[in-house]
Write a protein that holds these residues in place. Structure first.
Motif: not given
Length: 219
Positions: A193-219
């Motif tokens: 659906x659509x988030x509720x402005x001002x009450x969806x505390x997770x909206x607009x926060x930066x992504x929190x992902x592990x860095x590429x070198x930690x999860x991707x291996x290229x051989x």
């Protein structure tokens, strides 16, 4: 990185509060349902059912399934525009797969003279994931997660918020939606659906992902 796909994935997040007054359009729901139907699965097994809850009555039934546990997700049941129950067949049989192979031929994707080869060869992979009792739910559940991932990206492209929910009561859902599930099992659902402005505390926060070198291996 600037790319439409990356922009989609950076904008996607798990919504925590929905605006109950906003509804997804019928046009967008048609796109969502077709995208789910087109999801990939091992051997094209499609061992799933997707139950879309859009009426107030249906969403209330889902709301009732939180009576015993996971109440932190209960509000989504009635506040989100729609709920989708992602259910899998825990006892996928050769006759179930036969329906898929029938469509392979009738669609023109598979030559008719290859019917038996696909039926027997393809199902051998399902058999490898089936125990003596006929249970292969771990394998079919994994296929259903592929459909969930596909749906999340589609929703991000459409600008629709979503909340994947493993925090559901599978047993109670099985009782309340027994007829619709028809032997399938629901271990996770998706609010959208659509988030509720001002009450969806997770909206607009930066992504929190592990860095590429930690999860991707290229051989």
């Amino acid at each position: 990185m600037s790319h439409p796909i990356i922009n989609d994935l950076n904008s996607r997040y798990t919504a925590k509060k929905y605006d109950a007054s906003k509804r997804i359009s019928a046009e967008d729901m048609s796109v969502i349902k077709e995208a789910i139907r087109l999801s990939a699965s091992s051997i094209n097994s499609q061992p799933w059912k997707f139950i879309v809850l859009e009426s107030s009555e249906a969403k209330q039934r889902f709301h009732d399934s939180f009576a015993n546990m996971h109440q932190f997700n209960q509000a989504h049941a009635t506040e989100a525009s729609h709920i989708i129950l992602f259910a899998h067949n825990p006892n996928f049989t050769k006759n179930d797969y036969r329906k898929v192979v029938d469509v392979e031929v009738s669609s023109g994707h598979l030559p008719a003279d290859m019917y038996d080869a696909m039926l027997n060869g393809g199902f051998s992979f399902a058999e490898a994931n089936t125990d003596e009792s006929g249970f292969n739910g771990n394998w079919t559940k994994a296929q259903t997660y592929i459909a969930l991932g596909n749906t999340l990206h589609v929703l991000a492209r459409l600008g629709i918020a979503s909340t994947p929910m493993e925090g559901v009561d599978s047993a109670l859902i099985g009782e309340i939606f027994e007829q619709e599930l028809d032997g399938h099992v629901c271990h996770f659902a998706l609010a959208l659906g659509y988030h509720l402005d001002g009450e969806d505390y997770n909206h607009g926060l930066p992504k929190a992902r592990l860095p590429e070198q930690d999860v991707i291996t290229v051989l």
